[in-house]
Write a protein that holds these residues in place. Structure first.
Motif, PDB file in Angstrom:
ATOM      1  N   GLN A 188     -48.316  -3.014  30.985  1.00  0.00           N
ATOM      2  CA  GLN A 188     -47.562  -3.733  31.486  1.00  0.00           C
ATOM      3  C   GLN A 188     -47.557  -5.059  30.607  1.00  0.00           C
ATOM      4  OE1 GLN A 188     -48.529  -4.582  35.723  1.00  0.00           O
ATOM      5  NE2 GLN A 188     -47.575  -2.567  36.483  1.00  0.00           N
ATOM      6  N   LYS A 189     -46.545  -6.103  30.825  1.00  0.00           N
ATOM      7  CA  LYS A 189     -46.619  -7.141  30.116  1.00  0.00           C
ATOM      8  C   LYS A 189     -47.783  -7.855  30.899  1.00  0.00           C
ATOM      9  CE  LYS A 189     -41.942  -7.285  31.086  1.00  0.00           C
ATOM     10  NZ  LYS A 189     -41.070  -7.433  31.761  1.00  0.00           N
ATOM     11  N   PRO A 190     -48.641  -8.801  30.222  1.00  0.00           N
ATOM     12  CA  PRO A 190     -49.893  -9.442  30.583  1.00  0.00           C
ATOM     13  C   PRO A 190     -49.484 -10.466  31.434  1.00  0.00           C
ATOM     14  CG  PRO A 190     -49.837  -9.644  28.283  1.00  0.00           C
ATOM     15  CD  PRO A 190     -48.517  -8.785  28.719  1.00  0.00           C
ATOM     16  N   TRP A 191     -50.291 -10.417  32.709  1.00  0.00           N
ATOM     17  CA  TRP A 191     -49.991 -11.452  33.719  1.00  0.00           C
ATOM     18  C   TRP A 191     -49.738 -12.828  33.028  1.00  0.00           C
ATOM     19  CZ3 TRP A 191     -52.791 -15.766  34.758  1.00  0.00           C
ATOM     20  CH2 TRP A 191     -53.865 -15.930  34.378  1.00  0.00           C
ATOM     21  N   GLN A 192     -50.476 -13.247  32.110  1.00  0.00           N
ATOM     22  CA  GLN A 192     -50.319 -14.437  31.490  1.00  0.00           C
ATOM     23  C   GLN A 192     -49.076 -14.814  31.037  1.00  0.00           C
ATOM     24  OE1 GLN A 192     -52.735 -12.267  30.775  1.00  0.00           O
ATOM     25  NE2 GLN A 192     -54.525 -13.105  30.290  1.00  0.00           N
ATOM     26  N   THR A 193     -48.421 -13.608  30.413  1.00  0.00           N
ATOM     27  CA  THR A 193     -47.120 -13.973  30.205  1.00  0.00           C
ATOM     28  C   THR A 193     -46.163 -14.045  31.278  1.00  0.00           C
ATOM     29  OG1 THR A 193     -47.422 -12.199  28.300  1.00  0.00           O
ATOM     30  CG2 THR A 193     -45.125 -12.958  28.449  1.00  0.00           C
ATOM     31  N   ARG A 194     -46.406 -13.314  32.041  1.00  0.00           N
ATOM     32  CA  ARG A 194     -45.532 -13.104  33.367  1.00  0.00           C
ATOM     33  C   ARG A 194     -45.567 -14.634  34.198  1.00  0.00           C
ATOM     34  NH1 ARG A 194     -46.936  -8.789  36.749  1.00  0.00           N
ATOM     35  NH2 ARG A 194     -48.538  -8.054  35.264  1.00  0.00           N
ATOM     36  N   ARG A 199     -43.077 -19.627  35.724  1.00  0.00           N
ATOM     37  CA  ARG A 199     -42.997 -21.209  36.065  1.00  0.00           C
ATOM     38  C   ARG A 199     -41.650 -21.713  35.509  1.00  0.00           C
ATOM     39  NH1 ARG A 199     -44.676 -23.948  32.462  1.00  0.00           N
ATOM     40  NH2 ARG A 199     -44.724 -25.872  33.504  1.00  0.00           N
ATOM     41  N   LEU A 200     -40.884 -21.038  34.675  1.00  0.00           N
ATOM     42  CA  LEU A 200     -39.614 -21.609  34.222  1.00  0.00           C
ATOM     43  C   LEU A 200     -38.519 -20.869  34.624  1.00  0.00           C
ATOM     44  CD1 LEU A 200     -40.101 -22.194  30.183  1.00  0.00           C
ATOM     45  CD2 LEU A 200     -40.375 -23.725  31.957  1.00  0.00           C
ATOM     46  N   LEU A 201     -38.690 -19.469  34.701  1.00  0.00           N
ATOM     47  CA  LEU A 201     -37.621 -18.857  35.200  1.00  0.00           C
ATOM     48  C   LEU A 201     -37.663 -18.055  36.415  1.00  0.00           C
ATOM     49  CD1 LEU A 201     -37.604 -16.905  31.547  1.00  0.00           C
ATOM     50  CD2 LEU A 201     -36.487 -18.806  32.101  1.00  0.00           C
ATOM     51  N   GLY A 202     -38.783 -18.497  37.253  1.00  0.00           N
ATOM     52  CA  GLY A 202     -38.802 -18.071  38.365  1.00  0.00           C
ATOM     53  C   GLY A 202     -38.814 -16.410  38.429  1.00  0.00           C
ATOM     54  N   ARG A 203     -38.506 -15.808  39.663  1.00  0.00           N
ATOM     55  CA  ARG A 203     -38.649 -14.441  39.611  1.00  0.00           C
ATOM     56  C   ARG A 203     -37.481 -13.398  38.833  1.00  0.00           C
ATOM     57  NH1 ARG A 203     -41.516 -11.687  42.349  1.00  0.00           N
ATOM     58  NH2 ARG A 203     -39.912 -10.283  43.224  1.00  0.00           N
ATOM     59  N   GLY A 204     -37.750 -13.907  37.566  1.00  0.00           N
ATOM     60  CA  GLY A 204     -36.620 -13.226  36.788  1.00  0.00           C
ATOM     61  C   GLY A 204     -37.361 -11.828  36.144  1.00  0.00           C
ATOM     62  N   GLY A 260     -43.571  -2.662  37.507  1.00  0.00           N
ATOM     63  CA  GLY A 260     -43.736  -1.593  38.489  1.00  0.00           C
ATOM     64  C   GLY A 260     -42.235  -1.215  39.085  1.00  0.00           C
ATOM     65  N   ALA A 261     -42.261  -0.737  40.356  1.00  0.00           N
ATOM     66  CA  ALA A 261     -40.847  -0.314  41.107  1.00  0.00           C
ATOM     67  C   ALA A 261     -39.976  -1.560  41.055  1.00  0.00           C
ATOM     68  CB  ALA A 261     -41.208   0.177  42.415  1.00  0.00           C
ATOM     69  N   GLU A 262     -40.353  -2.664  41.156  1.00  0.00           N
ATOM     70  CA  GLU A 262     -39.548  -3.856  41.504  1.00  0.00           C
ATOM     71  C   GLU A 262     -39.089  -4.044  40.152  1.00  0.00           C
ATOM     72  OE1 GLU A 262     -40.283  -8.266  43.212  1.00  0.00           O
ATOM     73  OE2 GLU A 262     -41.644  -7.423  41.731  1.00  0.00           O
ATOM     74  N   HIS A 263     -39.479  -3.910  38.963  1.00  0.00           N
ATOM     75  CA  HIS A 263     -38.822  -3.985  37.793  1.00  0.00           C
ATOM     76  C   HIS A 263     -37.768  -2.965  37.439  1.00  0.00           C
ATOM     77  CE1 HIS A 263     -38.744  -3.463  33.333  1.00  0.00           C
ATOM     78  NE2 HIS A 263     -38.566  -4.849  33.291  1.00  0.00           N
ATOM     79  N   LYS A 264     -38.078  -1.729  37.738  1.00  0.00           N
ATOM     80  CA  LYS A 264     -37.285  -0.858  37.535  1.00  0.00           C
ATOM     81  C   LYS A 264     -35.998  -0.837  38.460  1.00  0.00           C
ATOM     82  CE  LYS A 264     -37.824   4.492  37.488  1.00  0.00           C
ATOM     83  NZ  LYS A 264     -38.485   5.641  38.196  1.00  0.00           N
ATOM     84  N   ASP A 320     -30.038 -15.082  46.332  1.00  0.00           N
ATOM     85  CA  ASP A 320     -29.326 -15.943  45.419  1.00  0.00           C
ATOM     86  C   ASP A 320     -29.978 -16.709  44.321  1.00  0.00           C
ATOM     87  OD1 ASP A 320     -26.935 -15.434  46.785  1.00  0.00           O
ATOM     88  OD2 ASP A 320     -26.510 -17.688  47.512  1.00  0.00           O
ATOM     89  N   THR A 321     -31.351 -17.093  44.671  1.00  0.00           N
ATOM     90  CA  THR A 321     -32.379 -17.737  44.016  1.00  0.00           C
ATOM     91  C   THR A 321     -32.851 -16.620  42.824  1.00  0.00           C
ATOM     92  OG1 THR A 321     -33.156 -18.833  45.775  1.00  0.00           O
ATOM     93  CG2 THR A 321     -34.501 -19.013  43.724  1.00  0.00           C
ATOM     94  N   GLU A 322     -32.924 -15.408  43.316  1.00  0.00           N
ATOM     95  CA  GLU A 322     -33.408 -14.310  42.193  1.00  0.00           C
ATOM     96  C   GLU A 322     -32.307 -14.128  41.471  1.00  0.00           C
ATOM     97  OE1 GLU A 322     -36.662 -12.081  44.980  1.00  0.00           O
ATOM     98  OE2 GLU A 322     -34.870 -11.743  45.312  1.00  0.00           O
ATOM     99  N   LEU A 323     -30.984 -14.112  41.998  1.00  0.00           N
ATOM    100  CA  LEU A 323     -29.966 -13.784  40.876  1.00  0.00           C
ATOM    101  C   LEU A 323     -30.008 -15.047  39.763  1.00  0.00           C
ATOM    102  CD1 LEU A 323     -26.925 -12.933  43.316  1.00  0.00           C
ATOM    103  CD2 LEU A 323     -28.007 -11.361  41.404  1.00  0.00           C
ATOM    104  N   LEU A 324     -29.887 -16.049  40.284  1.00  0.00           N
ATOM    105  CA  LEU A 324     -29.945 -17.235  39.136  1.00  0.00           C
ATOM    106  C   LEU A 324     -31.254 -17.011  38.159  1.00  0.00           C
ATOM    107  CD1 LEU A 324     -28.738 -20.039  38.397  1.00  0.00           C
ATOM    108  CD2 LEU A 324     -30.368 -21.086  40.057  1.00  0.00           C
ATOM    109  N   ASP A 325     -32.453 -16.616  38.899  1.00  0.00           N
ATOM    110  CA  ASP A 325     -33.413 -16.477  37.849  1.00  0.00           C
ATOM    111  C   ASP A 325     -33.406 -15.607  36.631  1.00  0.00           C
ATOM    112  OD1 ASP A 325     -34.705 -18.453  39.445  1.00  0.00           O
ATOM    113  OD2 ASP A 325     -36.222 -17.026  40.694  1.00  0.00           O
ATOM    114  N   GLN A 326     -32.525 -14.439  37.300  1.00  0.00           N
ATOM    115  CA  GLN A 326     -32.197 -13.415  36.170  1.00  0.00           C
ATOM    116  C   GLN A 326     -31.257 -13.939  35.182  1.00  0.00           C
ATOM    117  OE1 GLN A 326     -33.989 -11.112  36.801  1.00  0.00           O
ATOM    118  NE2 GLN A 326     -34.130 -11.533  38.924  1.00  0.00           N
ATOM    119  N   LEU A 327     -30.358 -14.983  35.589  1.00  0.00           N
ATOM    120  CA  LEU A 327     -29.366 -15.515  34.645  1.00  0.00           C
ATOM    121  C   LEU A 327     -30.325 -16.519  33.674  1.00  0.00           C
ATOM    122  CD1 LEU A 327     -26.278 -15.681  34.126  1.00  0.00           C
ATOM    123  CD2 LEU A 327     -27.004 -14.220  36.352  1.00  0.00           C
TER     124      LEU A 327
END
Ligand code: HEM
Length: 564
Positions: free
Chosen positions: A114-120, A125-130, A136-140, A311-318
């Motif tokens: 996985q990407k290290p927790w430090q990167t995530r 902090r900047l990009l929220g739940r992007g 894992g399953a959530e990312h997939k 909506d917040t998560e959608l914005l975080d993806q953007l």
């Protein structure tokens, strides 16, 4: 104080003392384990690799673009072979690096890594739940949801925006070059191109006008720009503070923390309004808007309600797409112009191809004001023509190969694992791990994927791997083509596997359209008396040697109008 009060006080002191002693002992044990015990049982210890003294790190070497092409060549072909380990934060910190594509494939495709927790955490902090923040399953599930926004068809639907903004940039440069009756000017192309890719993403991502090419004061643009600049320039100490002592930032925010919070608020306020408006339009009119946000909203609404993003998560993806896709593509274009300026013969050949290609009628600007209103077949045809030009394609890919905007990435093993190798590894004790056997890696170990190194490996690309040669793309060596070479778009620059770049088609078409528009109009040459260097942070940026501290990142070029 009476006798029992004194005793109570005395016992409290003893208890506190005992607690402190226990904490110190625990800390000492932790350190002893970290520095001496755990490394002795680390299977990576037996791998070949450069040595280091107790607190020596190879980070500086593996991140220094001035030396990495030569260094990796020496390490892989002369000293250690394709799979080796180096030292991270000191001798105890073994990290795996490999140029064996079987090892790289395993790491990039297996759910163990996985990407290290430090990167995530840092990006979170900047990009929220992007997308960067998920695993894992959530990312997939998220990758499935964002897929429709990045198909070849979807990207073609955005081509009119690429053309419109490329032409706007061309006109701005035309004015600069023609100022004072001259036909040549010298300016920093990196910043202009970055403004262009921001504008392009504003329109194709959110259907929003940043208008950065016009002026840079628009509030959402400024908010993103300021926030990304702060993160780009963050010192090691600052990142460590944010990761390991986030409470300090909450209780005692410094100037940059406050600015970041303000910027996030501006972005959230505007973004939430945009999402609500888009969703309503879609629900009421089933609109056919083709920007990424609209496509995400559609994809989200057609997903199981329990799996939908808020909506917040959608914005975080953007925000994540903007972070991932704007400066990376700008750098690809910037490095391409830099390289062309040093290869006038390749530049002329490219220009000749562009000028001799048939171009359908250009689309009028009014038709291209918003992607929603674009029904323009001619812009798609024009982008199709540009996309199909073989020499342009070769120049863009070759640029991404020798100057990848993202020079490397890191994964961490979440459990103990066995990694298959396709090239033998000679261990320090003389034992050999043969082809189809495995190297062991323990939970928590870091693996460095050397994107730039793999792009320039002689083993993969041939003896001229470190030279810029677009003609190689007409007959690639077998090792550089699928299935031997798994990278997206035949490169490692977009990575591959579970967290590969979803925006690679977007980036390739955008880069081609902008480069085609500029190279037909202008001739690029280097500025005499300066040398351009590369600086690796998360991305690889240009700077003028000896002027980085005073002038920051830039790429000045001499630009004249093409007259033939
Ligand atoms: C030349 C331009 C680009 C380059 C070189 C590039 C490179 C990469 C690389 C190497 C990764 C994988 C990072 C890792 O494994 O840690 C990545 C991920 C990503 N890229 Fe790109 N990228 C580019 C443009 C874009 C564009 C235009 C977009 C969106 C519009 C985009 C969106 C993303 C996203 C969302 C991820 C994260 C994927 C995930 O975690 O699942 N990129 N990119």
């Amino acid at each position: 104080m009476d006798c029992s009060g004194f005793q109570l006080f005395w016992w409290s002191i003893k208890l506190v003392g005992l607690l402190v002693a226990l904490l110190v002992a625990r800390g000492v044990l932790w350190l002893v384990n970290l520095l001496w015990v755990a490394p002795r049982f680390d299977p990576l210890r037996n791998l070949p690799g450069p040595d280091a003294s107790a607190f020596h790190s190879h980070f500086c070497s593996v991140n220094d673009p001035d030396i990495t092409p030569e260094l990796y060549h020496e390490w892989t072909s002369k000293l250690f072979g394709k799979t080796f380990r180096y030292h991270g934060y000191g001798r105890h910190d073994y990290r795996l690096m490999s140029f064996d594509l079987r090892v790289v494939s395993h790491v990039l495709t297996s759910p163990v890594y996985q990407k290290p927790w430090q990167t995530r955490a840092y990006l979170g902090r900047l990009l929220g739940r992007g997308v960067f923040n998920m695993e894992g399953a959530e990312h997939k599930a998220l990758r499935k949801l964002i897929g429709p926004a990045f198909t070849a068809q979807a990207v073609k639907g955005m081509s009119s925006i690429f053309l419109q903004k490329a032409e706007e940039l061309r006109d701005r440069w035309d004015a600069l070059v023609s100022a004072n009756g001259s036909s040549t000017a010298t300016f920093d192309v990196a910043h202009w191109i970055s403004r262009t890719t921001f504008d392009i993403f504003g329109l194709s991502g959110f259907d929003y006008h940043f208008n950065a090419l016009h002026d840079e004061s628009e509030e959402v643009y400024s908010a993103y720009r300021r926030m990304f600049n702060i993160s780009d320039k963050a010192t090691h100490l600052r990142v460590l503070k944010q990761l390991y002592l986030p409470i300090v930032e909450r209780i005692w925010p410094d100037r940059d923390d406050k600015i970041t919070q303000q910027c996030l608020k501006t972005i959230r306020d505007c973004g939430t309004g945009l999402i609500q408006a888009k969703r309503e339009t879609y629900m009421n009119e089933k609109s056919d808007d083709k920007d990424i946000l609209s496509l995400l909203i559609k994809s989200n609404l057609s997903t199981e309600p329990s799996n939908r993003l808020s909506d917040t998560e959608l914005l975080d993806q953007l925000s994540s797409f903007l972070f991932a896709g704007s400066d990376t593509t700008a750098l690809a274009i910037t490095w391409c112009l830099h390289i062309l300026s040093h290869h006038p013969e390749i530049q002329s050949r490219l220009r000749a191809e562009l000028l001799s290609s048939p171009t359908p009628d250009t689309v009028t600007s009014s038709k291209r004001n918003s992607i929603c209103s674009v029904s323009s077949t001619s812009s798609v045809m024009q982008a199709d023509t540009i996309d199909a030009l073989p020499y342009l394609d070769a120049v863009v890919r070759e640029t991404l190969r020798v100057s990848p905007p993202v020079h490397g990435t890191v994964r961490v093993a979440t459990v103990d694992d066995l990694i298959p190798v396709s090239s033998p590894v000679v261990l320090r004790n003389g034992k050999i791990i043969h082809e189809n056997e495995y190297i062991r890696i323990k939970k928590g170990s870091f693996v460095h994927i050397p994107v730039e190194g793999l792009n320039m490996s002689e083993e993969i690309w041939g003896p001229d791997a470190r030279q810029f040669n677009p003609d190689r793309w007409t007959s690639l060596p077998a090792g550089a083509t699928p299935p031997s070479f798994p990278g997206l778009a035949n490169l490692m620059s977009f990575s591959f596997g579970r967290a590969s770049c979803p925006g690679y088609r977007f980036a390739l078409l955008e880069a081609k359209v902008v480069i085609a528009t500029l190279v037909t109009q202008f001739v690029f040459s280097p500025v005499e008396g300066i040398e351009i260097g590369k600086y690796n942070s998360v991305v690889t940026r240009p700077f003028v040697r000896d002027r980085l501290d005073s002038e920051g990142f830039q790429l000045p070029l001499r630009i004249s109008k093409h007259t033939d």
